[in-house]
Design an enzyme around this catalytic site. Sequence first.
Site, mmCIF file in Angstrom:
data_model
loop_
_atom_site.group_PDB
_atom_site.id
_atom_site.type_symbol
_atom_site.label_atom_id
_atom_site.label_comp_id
_atom_site.label_asym_id
_atom_site.label_seq_id
_atom_site.Cartn_x
_atom_site.Cartn_y
_atom_site.Cartn_z
ATOM 1 N N SER A 45 35.110 40.978 48.314
ATOM 2 C CA SER A 45 34.047 41.120 47.319
ATOM 3 C C SER A 45 32.684 40.264 47.118
ATOM 4 C CB SER A 45 35.453 40.989 45.862
ATOM 5 O OG SER A 45 36.037 39.544 45.913
ATOM 6 N N LYS A 53 34.886 34.493 42.953
ATOM 7 C CA LYS A 53 33.781 34.835 41.730
ATOM 8 C C LYS A 53 32.727 34.188 42.046
ATOM 9 C CE LYS A 53 36.506 38.620 42.439
ATOM 10 N NZ LYS A 53 36.896 39.760 43.084
#
Length: 306
Positions: free
Chosen positions: A76, A155
């Site tokens: 990701s 993230k």
Amino acid sequence: MADVMRSTGPDEDPQGGEEPRATPEERPARRWRSSGKQQKKGSFWRELPILIVTALALTVLIQAFLARVYVIPSQSMEQTLHGCTGCNNDRVLVDKVSYRFGNPEPGDVVVFRGPQAWVQNEFHVPEDTNPVVRFFQGAASLIGFGSPDEKDFVKRVIATQGQTVECCDPQNRVLVDGRPLNEPYIYWEPGRGNEQQEFQPVTVPPGHLWVMGDNRNDSSDSRFQGGGGVSGAVPVDNVIGKAQVIVLPPTRWQAIPEPNPQADALGAPAWQAGLPVGAGFAAAFPVVWAGRRLVRVVNLRSRERH
């Protein structure tokens, strides 16, 4: 028969005789020298376990309160961080000190515990049924070599509390408070398109963050977790730390780029980004110094006992 000449030691008779007997005044000095040599030979092995235990204890304390190495097993955050099946996943050093002096800022790459609403794990670490194996897995994790917890995520912070985030403008850019972001770190994975999925405006709740992956079309983040909306926001209290440096593999050694995507749009002063890092390093020096002092004290007391 030829005579065989040999070198003589400092305590030997040059004529080949036995070492002269020590006088009463010399005997204590010779005994002290002999015992000193024996102590030196044995002291290292007696102190070695103490040094090992001290080093391990300091390692655990440092990783619990200062910094820890985490494995990145998810794609990701490509290509800022490498993580994929069958490749050398990045290991990053996560600074746990910076956010004791402030909160995460837009652009920071953070590691955090997934909130209860975050049920779509990007990776799964199976737990071994053997208790001995589980013990060593836990020990390896403490010093940065074990697998990460399945509910830990990494993230990039896009928006903070009170800000409204949405997607997208006509140029396919995320908006924060109505202004487009500058995101040079976005990676468009081949086969997944280069258009971001639209979502309605979301105002980040107090004490929360809106986070997204750099591999924008292959990231299960605030847009989708918990059904999206405010349920996808991450509590600041769940943040473990700030990812600062890629430490392994050696070919990937580098600092992690953390440009503020709002810098141009919202006019955030660039110098503010360096404050948490500076505070983190300033706080780290006293701890390192204290650790060294602890090792010295242990060594001195060990010598006194012997």
